[in-house]
Motif scaffolding. Structure first.
Motif, PDB file in Angstrom:
ATOM      1  N   ALA A 113       0.840  -1.199   0.000  1.00 21.24           N
ATOM      2  CA  ALA A 113       0.000   0.000   0.000  1.00 21.24           C
ATOM      3  C   ALA A 113       0.871   1.244   0.000  1.00 21.24           C
ATOM      4  O   ALA A 113       1.867   1.336   0.728  1.00 21.24           O
ATOM      5  N   GLN A 114       0.499   2.198  -0.830  1.00 21.78           N
ATOM      6  CA  GLN A 114       1.274   3.430  -0.978  1.00 21.78           C
ATOM      7  C   GLN A 114       0.610   4.560  -0.199  1.00 21.78           C
ATOM      8  O   GLN A 114      -0.602   4.604  -0.035  1.00 21.78           O
ATOM      9  N   ALA A 115       1.448   5.479   0.286  1.00 19.62           N
ATOM     10  CA  ALA A 115       0.939   6.655   1.003  1.00 19.62           C
ATOM     11  C   ALA A 115       0.035   7.469   0.066  1.00 19.62           C
ATOM     12  O   ALA A 115       0.272   7.524  -1.140  1.00 19.62           O
ATOM     13  N   PRO A 116      -1.027   8.051   0.611  1.00 18.53           N
ATOM     14  CA  PRO A 116      -1.385   8.182   2.042  1.00 18.53           C
ATOM     15  C   PRO A 116      -2.334   7.096   2.548  1.00 18.53           C
ATOM     16  O   PRO A 116      -3.102   7.347   3.477  1.00 18.53           O
ATOM     17  N   ALA A 117      -2.346   5.912   1.930  1.00 21.28           N
ATOM     18  CA  ALA A 117      -3.255   4.842   2.348  1.00 21.28           C
ATOM     19  C   ALA A 117      -3.008   4.484   3.814  1.00 21.28           C
ATOM     20  O   ALA A 117      -1.859   4.269   4.219  1.00 21.28           O
ATOM     21  N   PRO A 118      -4.055   4.408   4.638  1.00 28.50           N
ATOM     22  CA  PRO A 118      -3.888   4.091   6.061  1.00 28.50           C
ATOM     23  C   PRO A 118      -3.751   2.594   6.297  1.00 28.50           C
ATOM     24  O   PRO A 118      -4.665   1.912   6.769  1.00 28.50           O
ATOM     25  N   GLU A 119      -2.599   2.044   5.955  1.00 29.54           N
ATOM     26  CA  GLU A 119      -2.295   0.632   6.209  1.00 29.54           C
ATOM     27  C   GLU A 119      -1.230   0.580   7.291  1.00 29.54           C
ATOM     28  O   GLU A 119      -0.354   1.452   7.351  1.00 29.54           O
ATOM     29  N   LEU A 120      -1.291  -0.426   8.175  1.00 32.92           N
ATOM     30  CA  LEU A 120      -0.434  -0.431   9.356  1.00 32.92           C
ATOM     31  C   LEU A 120       1.039  -0.399   8.998  1.00 32.92           C
ATOM     32  O   LEU A 120       1.826   0.300   9.649  1.00 32.92           O
ATOM     33  N   GLY A 121       1.452  -1.144   7.977  1.00 35.78           N
ATOM     34  CA  GLY A 121       2.861  -1.115   7.581  1.00 35.78           C
ATOM     35  C   GLY A 121       3.272   0.239   7.047  1.00 35.78           C
ATOM     36  O   GLY A 121       4.380   0.730   7.334  1.00 35.78           O
ATOM     37  N   THR A 122       2.400   0.871   6.273  1.00 36.21           N
ATOM     38  CA  THR A 122       2.687   2.208   5.747  1.00 36.21           C
ATOM     39  C   THR A 122       2.751   3.238   6.875  1.00 36.21           C
ATOM     40  O   THR A 122       3.624   4.124   6.886  1.00 36.21           O
ATOM     41  N   ILE A 123       1.826   3.139   7.842  1.00 33.55           N
ATOM     42  CA  ILE A 123       1.847   4.056   8.992  1.00 33.55           C
ATOM     43  C   ILE A 123       3.137   3.883   9.787  1.00 33.55           C
ATOM     44  O   ILE A 123       3.750   4.862  10.233  1.00 33.55           O
TER      45      ILE A 123
ATOM     46  N   ALA B 258      10.671   9.189  14.311  1.00 30.19           N
ATOM     47  CA  ALA B 258      10.632   8.411  15.555  1.00 30.19           C
ATOM     48  C   ALA B 258      11.325   9.137  16.704  1.00 30.19           C
ATOM     49  O   ALA B 258      10.927   8.982  17.865  1.00 30.19           O
ATOM     50  N   TYR B 259      12.341   9.935  16.405  1.00 30.25           N
ATOM     51  CA  TYR B 259      13.057  10.633  17.468  1.00 30.25           C
ATOM     52  C   TYR B 259      12.233  11.764  18.065  1.00 30.25           C
ATOM     53  O   TYR B 259      12.479  12.206  19.191  1.00 30.25           O
ATOM     54  N   LYS B 260      11.248  12.275  17.302  1.00 30.56           N
ATOM     55  CA  LYS B 260      10.384  13.342  17.810  1.00 30.56           C
ATOM     56  C   LYS B 260       9.073  12.801  18.372  1.00 30.56           C
ATOM     57  O   LYS B 260       8.549  13.347  19.352  1.00 30.56           O
ATOM     58  N   SER B 261       8.539  11.776  17.747  1.00 33.00           N
ATOM     59  CA  SER B 261       7.254  11.215  18.174  1.00 33.00           C
ATOM     60  C   SER B 261       7.344   9.695  18.197  1.00 33.00           C
ATOM     61  O   SER B 261       6.950   9.021  17.237  1.00 33.00           O
ATOM     62  N   PRO B 262       7.897   9.123  19.259  1.00 34.62           N
ATOM     63  CA  PRO B 262       8.036   7.657  19.324  1.00 34.62           C
ATOM     64  C   PRO B 262       6.694   6.931  19.302  1.00 34.62           C
ATOM     65  O   PRO B 262       6.629   5.751  18.949  1.00 34.62           O
ATOM     66  N   TRP B 263       5.600   7.630  19.676  1.00 35.12           N
ATOM     67  CA  TRP B 263       4.298   6.977  19.629  1.00 35.12           C
ATOM     68  C   TRP B 263       3.853   6.674  18.194  1.00 35.12           C
ATOM     69  O   TRP B 263       2.991   5.826  17.978  1.00 35.12           O
ATOM     70  N   SER B 264       4.469   7.331  17.213  1.00 39.30           N
ATOM     71  CA  SER B 264       4.102   7.103  15.821  1.00 39.30           C
ATOM     72  C   SER B 264       4.487   5.708  15.336  1.00 39.30           C
ATOM     73  O   SER B 264       3.889   5.187  14.395  1.00 39.30           O
ATOM     74  N   ILE B 265       5.499   5.105  15.979  1.00 38.63           N
ATOM     75  CA  ILE B 265       5.878   3.738  15.625  1.00 38.63           C
ATOM     76  C   ILE B 265       5.425   2.736  16.687  1.00 38.63           C
ATOM     77  O   ILE B 265       5.211   1.566  16.377  1.00 38.63           O
ATOM     78  N   ALA B 266       5.275   3.197  17.936  1.00 38.31           N
ATOM     79  CA  ALA B 266       4.865   2.285  19.000  1.00 38.31           C
ATOM     80  C   ALA B 266       3.416   1.833  18.821  1.00 38.31           C
ATOM     81  O   ALA B 266       3.093   0.655  19.028  1.00 38.31           O
TER      82      ALA B 266
END
Length: 297
Positions: A241-251, A259-267
């Motif tokens: 899935a390509q951006a901006p598709a809301p798929e978990l791997g893409t997100i 990740a260094y600014k918003s670690p919750w974006s990957i957690a």
């Protein structure tokens, strides 16, 4: 003479009820079922409960912290990403896309794989031997690698990744179905049915298929967890899935950049993938144990 009460009848539960009784004996399996049911609820009702459009950008809300942070906002419970999109809405739609597509792919692979496996198990000769050796060679390769090769041939994109994953899952169902069919064909009740004039089609649907339920449940749950991981991995690598598709791997891939600014974006998306796969595996193990215990009793 002994007296019999015609109003007292022994209750014989159906196989489905008996399987549920055996399944609920495992508290971990029941907990996994509740978690999986929650994800299925998101698949069905995700658009109704998502607070925002998952692809809607807000230039005034870049990297807003989640609500549990001191500087967070209750408007965005899970915060926002680097483009101001609400993470909660993207996760809801991401679970919906990842799990929904995985269920569809597993059903498709199961139908095709069972049909080919039954054909391989019921036939003999050069055709069956070539198919068996080809399957053994394919099963030695990880499904993700097969999917990457197929995507490399077909091209990147969600549709091509769906075809790639379904084609990668089919050999597993073919192999297991072939083994079950060959095992059952060697039993005496099949020989008796053959002597009675039963055709191969009748033998498969009415004699062999009812004995394949345990294998299909185990293989289906295993294939579902593999499909979830493969779809997420292809999306993370930029092949699905390509951006901006809301798929978990893409997100997860987009969150890795900040990740260094918003670690919750990957957690958060990583936790969703982990819980989804874990619940599927736990439910699959519970169903396998329940079916085995029911058949033994």
């Amino acid at each position: 003479m002994p007296k019999f009460d015609i109003y007292q009848e022994e209750f014989h539960p159906s196989p489905l009820i008996h399987t549920w009784w055996e399944f609920r004996k495992s508290h971990i399996a029941v907990l996994g079922l509740w978690i999986l049911a929650f994800f299925v609820f998101l698949v069905v009702f995700g658009p109704l409960i998502a607070p925002f459009d998952p692809v809607l950008q807000n230039p005034n809300a870049f990297l807003v912290k989640p609500s549990w942070d001191v500087n967070g906002s209750i408007r965005h419970l899970f915060g926002t990403d680097s483009l101001g999109r609400d993470l909660l809405s993207r996760l809801i739609y991401g679970c919906r896309m990842t799990l929904g597509i995985s269920l569809l792919l597993v059903l498709l692979a199961m139908l095709i794989g069972v049909a080919l496996g039954a054909l391989a198990g019921l036939t003999h000769g050069v055709r069956s031997s070539v198919l068996n050796h080809l399957l053994d060679s394919i099963l030695a390769i990880p499904t993700l690698l097969i999917a990457i090769v197929i995507v490399g041939i077909l091209g990147v994109g969600l549709v091509n990744s769906m075809w790639a994953i379904s084609l990668a899952l089919i050999p597993q169902f073919v192999h297991n179905t072939r083994e079950v069919v060959r095992t059952e064909m060697a039993k005496e009740y099949i020989l008796a049915s053959k002597l009675d004039g039963a055709k191969n089609t009748y033998l498969f649907f009415y004699c062999i298929l009812p004995n394949m339920y345990e294998m299909l449940v185990v293989q289906g749950t295993m294939a579902l967890s593999i499909a979830i991981l493969d779809i997420s991995a292809l999306g993370f690598l930029g092949l699905g899935a390509q951006a901006p598709a809301p798929e978990l791997g893409t997100i997860l891939s987009e969150g890795l950049r900040v990740a260094y600014k918003s670690p919750w974006s990957i957690a958060l998306p990583g936790s969703a993938i982990f819980l989804m796969v874990l619940s599927v595996n736990v439910v699959g193990d519970g169903l396998r144990s329940a079916l085995r215990n029911r058949l033994q009793r």
